[in-house]
Design an enzyme around this catalytic site. Structure first.
Site, PDB file in Angstrom:
ATOM      1  N   TYR A   1      -7.322  25.875  -0.745  1.00 54.41           N
ATOM      2  CA  TYR A   1      -5.922  25.710  -1.136  1.00 54.41           C
ATOM      3  C   TYR A   1      -5.732  25.836  -2.427  1.00 54.41           C
ATOM      4  O   TYR A   1      -4.815  26.481  -2.945  1.00 54.41           O
ATOM      5  CB  TYR A   1      -5.686  24.165  -0.524  1.00 54.41           C
ATOM      6  CG  TYR A   1      -4.351  23.572  -1.206  1.00 54.41           C
ATOM      7  CD1 TYR A   1      -3.092  24.160  -0.854  1.00 54.41           C
ATOM      8  CD2 TYR A   1      -4.504  22.444  -2.257  1.00 54.41           C
ATOM      9  CE1 TYR A   1      -1.981  23.716  -1.632  1.00 54.41           C
ATOM     10  CE2 TYR A   1      -3.230  22.164  -2.807  1.00 54.41           C
ATOM     11  CZ  TYR A   1      -2.136  22.769  -2.561  1.00 54.41           C
ATOM     12  OH  TYR A   1      -0.910  21.961  -3.120  1.00 54.41           O
TER      13      TYR A   1
ATOM     14  N   LYS B   1      -3.396  28.583  -5.075  1.00 49.34           N
ATOM     15  CA  LYS B   1      -2.151  28.096  -5.734  1.00 49.34           C
ATOM     16  C   LYS B   1      -2.676  28.604  -7.181  1.00 49.34           C
ATOM     17  O   LYS B   1      -1.672  28.924  -7.977  1.00 49.34           O
ATOM     18  CB  LYS B   1      -2.110  26.443  -5.684  1.00 49.34           C
ATOM     19  CG  LYS B   1      -1.667  26.041  -4.534  1.00 49.34           C
ATOM     20  CD  LYS B   1      -0.306  26.352  -3.997  1.00 49.34           C
ATOM     21  CE  LYS B   1       0.785  25.570  -5.077  1.00 49.34           C
ATOM     22  NZ  LYS B   1       1.935  25.851  -4.741  1.00 49.34           N
TER      23      LYS B   1
ATOM     24  N   THR C   1       0.274  22.794  -8.652  1.00 45.06           N
ATOM     25  CA  THR C   1      -0.484  21.268  -8.491  1.00 45.06           C
ATOM     26  C   THR C   1      -1.347  21.232  -9.322  1.00 45.06           C
ATOM     27  O   THR C   1      -1.792  22.103 -10.119  1.00 45.06           O
ATOM     28  CB  THR C   1      -1.114  21.535  -6.913  1.00 45.06           C
ATOM     29  OG1 THR C   1      -1.945  20.516  -6.879  1.00 45.06           O
ATOM     30  CG2 THR C   1      -1.743  22.915  -6.669  1.00 45.06           C
ATOM     31  N   ASP C   2      -1.618  19.831  -9.541  1.00 42.66           N
ATOM     32  CA  ASP C   2      -2.693  19.690 -10.449  1.00 42.66           C
ATOM     33  C   ASP C   2      -4.112  20.099 -10.246  1.00 42.66           C
ATOM     34  O   ASP C   2      -5.163  20.186 -10.807  1.00 42.66           O
ATOM     35  CB  ASP C   2      -2.940  18.221 -11.161  1.00 42.66           C
ATOM     36  CG  ASP C   2      -2.966  17.223  -9.772  1.00 42.66           C
ATOM     37  OD1 ASP C   2      -2.984  17.823  -8.619  1.00 42.66           O
ATOM     38  OD2 ASP C   2      -3.342  16.280 -10.175  1.00 42.66           O
ATOM     39  N   GLU C   3      -4.151  20.219  -8.845  1.00 40.22           N
ATOM     40  CA  GLU C   3      -5.516  20.753  -8.171  1.00 40.22           C
ATOM     41  C   GLU C   3      -6.150  22.023  -8.958  1.00 40.22           C
ATOM     42  O   GLU C   3      -7.277  22.145  -8.615  1.00 40.22           O
ATOM     43  CB  GLU C   3      -5.282  20.716  -6.706  1.00 40.22           C
ATOM     44  CG  GLU C   3      -4.951  19.335  -6.160  1.00 40.22           C
ATOM     45  CD  GLU C   3      -5.045  19.201  -4.564  1.00 40.22           C
ATOM     46  OE1 GLU C   3      -5.934  19.899  -3.980  1.00 40.22           O
ATOM     47  OE2 GLU C   3      -4.420  18.397  -3.862  1.00 40.22           O
TER      48      GLU C   3
HETATM   49  P1  NAD Z   1       4.559  20.963   3.006  1.00 36.38           P
HETATM   50  O1  NAD Z   1       3.584  21.441   3.677  1.00 36.38           O
HETATM   51  O2  NAD Z   1       5.301  19.604   3.270  1.00 36.38           O
HETATM   52  O3  NAD Z   1       5.922  21.948   3.049  1.00 36.38           O
HETATM   53  C1  NAD Z   1       5.656  23.221   2.963  1.00 36.38           C
HETATM   54  C2  NAD Z   1       6.941  23.889   3.563  1.00 36.38           C
HETATM   55  O4  NAD Z   1       6.664  25.411   3.362  1.00 36.38           O
HETATM   56  C3  NAD Z   1       7.051  23.805   5.159  1.00 36.38           C
HETATM   57  O5  NAD Z   1       8.406  23.462   5.283  1.00 36.38           O
HETATM   58  C4  NAD Z   1       6.809  25.062   5.728  1.00 36.38           C
HETATM   59  O6  NAD Z   1       7.486  25.437   6.930  1.00 36.38           O
HETATM   60  C5  NAD Z   1       7.376  26.136   4.533  1.00 36.38           C
HETATM   61  N1  NAD Z   1       6.494  27.220   4.599  1.00 36.38           N
HETATM   62  C6  NAD Z   1       4.883  27.581   4.627  1.00 36.38           C
HETATM   63  N2  NAD Z   1       4.609  28.699   4.645  1.00 36.38           N
HETATM   64  C7  NAD Z   1       5.933  29.621   4.633  1.00 36.38           C
HETATM   65  C8  NAD Z   1       6.283  30.822   4.562  1.00 36.38           C
HETATM   66  N3  NAD Z   1       5.328  31.713   4.748  1.00 36.38           N
HETATM   67  N4  NAD Z   1       7.757  31.459   4.356  1.00 36.38           N
HETATM   68  C9  NAD Z   1       8.541  30.225   4.399  1.00 36.38           C
HETATM   69  N5  NAD Z   1       8.239  28.751   4.402  1.00 36.38           N
HETATM   70  C10 NAD Z   1       7.082  28.449   4.608  1.00 36.38           C
HETATM   71  O7  NAD Z   1       4.319  20.891   1.413  1.00 36.38           O
HETATM   72  P2  NAD Z   1       4.780  19.938   0.311  1.00 36.38           P
HETATM   73  O8  NAD Z   1       3.776  18.510   0.241  1.00 36.38           O
HETATM   74  O9  NAD Z   1       6.421  19.536   0.198  1.00 36.38           O
HETATM   75  O10 NAD Z   1       4.407  20.958  -0.994  1.00 36.38           O
HETATM   76  C11 NAD Z   1       5.387  21.641  -1.303  1.00 36.38           C
HETATM   77  C12 NAD Z   1       4.882  22.542  -2.687  1.00 36.38           C
HETATM   78  O11 NAD Z   1       4.631  21.565  -3.633  1.00 36.38           O
HETATM   79  C13 NAD Z   1       3.717  23.305  -2.536  1.00 36.38           C
HETATM   80  O12 NAD Z   1       3.691  24.449  -3.122  1.00 36.38           O
HETATM   81  C14 NAD Z   1       2.262  22.426  -2.840  1.00 36.38           C
HETATM   82  O13 NAD Z   1       1.507  23.181  -3.498  1.00 36.38           O
HETATM   83  C15 NAD Z   1       3.051  21.789  -4.002  1.00 36.38           C
HETATM   84  N6  NAD Z   1       2.593  20.355  -4.198  1.00 36.38           N
HETATM   85  C16 NAD Z   1       2.588  19.381  -3.486  1.00 36.38           C
HETATM   86  C17 NAD Z   1       2.208  18.249  -3.670  1.00 36.38           C
HETATM   87  C18 NAD Z   1       2.026  16.886  -2.899  1.00 36.38           C
HETATM   88  O14 NAD Z   1       1.627  15.956  -3.354  1.00 36.38           O
HETATM   89  N7  NAD Z   1       2.419  17.052  -1.710  1.00 36.38           N
HETATM   90  C19 NAD Z   1       1.794  17.909  -5.224  1.00 36.38           C
HETATM   91  C20 NAD Z   1       2.020  19.125  -6.259  1.00 36.38           C
HETATM   92  C21 NAD Z   1       2.422  20.294  -5.741  1.00 36.38           C
END
Ligand code: NAD
Length: 339
Positions: A154, A158, A126-128
């Site tokens: 968080y 990451k 993530t950009d964070e």
């Molecule tokens: P989300 O919270 O919607 O989904 C996360 C998923 O991971 C869930 O289905 C959860 O059940 C699963 N999970 C959590 N812990 C787990 C474990 N121990 N073992 C197996 N599965 C597990 O998150 P998201 O928004 O879809 O983000 C997905 C990824 O993208 C993350 O790594 C996040 O850091 C990154 N990201 C998100 C954004 C955003 O805007 N949402 C932006 C940049 C990067």
């Protein structure tokens, strides 16, 4: 036939990625591994559950024994790690699980990828991890060389995972890539996050809580554009590299909320300002030139068309988010967020 392990595929971005890959590569096998925390929702994958090229496995990425057995059995070519605790506000109240999943879980996947010699390990970051930028320096952007300076538990978890990934490349020669993306929006977004939260509350004529004065800036990208970037990186990206992903769509939180209200024909009077989150990042802005110039990536959506289609998706899929909000879906509790 390539076999891809997608972790966290029952979440927002992972679920969109599973759909994207099954559509684009009918010859690939996609294995979705997800422990199904409160954020994992198999309802988002109902349409593909009988697809012969798709398999769901429930399990925890931090469970070393289970993960090693899985890798031995399945012989994955590519691992794409989306699984994470992803909600900043939750990391402020309970940081421990963020370290467990985001750091330890990543390390277990790296060890398994090394032992069973996957051809590519991709970390979805993530950009964070870069921290934030001042609001009065619009000339500044995050590049891949910006030092990591995370603000919340968080983003610290990451950033730790990113360092581990880079160290496994440097020390063990594991073929890794990392993508650092800005804020995503689109279908299947869990309704505790800014855009789906505001859409669902506005539709119910409930107040729309905005942190501080609403002037914090986020850089928005449609989730399908994030998926196309990861697709390019895992197939064509250079190993050991980091690629920023962003669509030059900087908006203040207030602008985003106003766009939603305008699209839904609702009044700005629904907005209420609430006390800001401690340590709230001011501005994120991604410079995606490396991805554009090196791999030819271009986003498909601009913010306005992307928001129009997203609002329409939430109108057409009321059942999906109403089941979550009504509590029919497990453990939903509103944690207000302006990410
Ligand atoms: P989300 O919270 O919607 O989904 C996360 C998923 O991971 C869930 O289905 C959860 O059940 C699963 N999970 C959590 N812990 C787990 C474990 N121990 N073992 C197996 N599965 C597990 O998150 P998201 O928004 O879809 O983000 C997905 C990824 O993208 C993350 O790594 C996040 O850091 C990154 N990201 C998100 C954004 C955003 O805007 N949402 C932006 C940049 C990067």
């Amino acid at each position: 036939m390539k076999k891809i392990l997608v972790t966290g595929g029952a979440g927002f971005i992972g679920g969109n990625f599973v759909h994207y890959m099954l559509n684009k590569y009918p010859e690939y096998m996609i294995v979705n591994l997800d422990v199904l925390t409160y954020a994992g929702n198999l309802e988002s994958l109902k349409d593909i559950e009988n697809n012969p090229n798709y398999k769901f496995i429930r399990g925890n990425i931090s469970d070393r024994k289970f993960i090693f057995e899985l890798f031995e059995q399945e012989k994955f070519d590519i691992v794409v790690n989306f699984a994470a605790e992803s909600h900043v506000d939750r990391s402020v109240t309970d940081p421990e699980i963020f370290v467990q999943t985001n750091v330890i879980g990543t390390q277990v996947l790296l060890d398994a990828s090394r032992k069973f010699r996957v051809n590519r390990y991709h970390q979805v970051s993530t950009d964070e991890v870069y921290g934030d930028l001042p609001l009065d320096r619009l000339d500044l952007f995050f590049t891949e060389n910006t030092p990591l300076n995370p603000s919340s538990p968080y983003s610290a978890s990451k950033a730790s995972a990113d360092f581990l990934v880079q160290s496994y490349h440097r020390t063990f020669g594991l073929p890794t890539t990392i993508s650092r993306c800005s804020n995503n929006y689109g279908p299947y977004h869990f309704p505790e996050k800014l855009i789906p939260l505001m859409i669902s509350r506005a539709l119910n004529n409930e107040s729309l809580p905005v942190y501080g004065n609403g002037e914090n800036v986020r850089d928005w990208l449609h989730v399908e554009d994030h998926c196309s970037a990861i697709d390019l990186i895992i197939h064509k990206g250079r190993v050991g590299e980091v690629y920023n992903v962003g669509g030059h769509n900087e908006r203040t939180n207030l602008e985003v909320v106003n766009t939603i209200l305008k699209t839904l024909g609702k009044s700005e009077e629904l907005i209420t300002y609430v006390t800001d989150r401690p340590g709230h990042d001011l501005r994120y802005a991604i410079d995606p030139h490396k991805l554009e110039n090196e791999l030819g990536w271009k986003p498909k959506y601009n913010f306005d068309t992307g928001m129009d289609t997203t609002v329409k998706w939430y109108l057409d899929h009321k059942e999906w988010w109403k089941n979550i909000i009504s509590g029919e879906y497990k453990n939903y509790e509103t944690v207000y967020t302006n990410i």
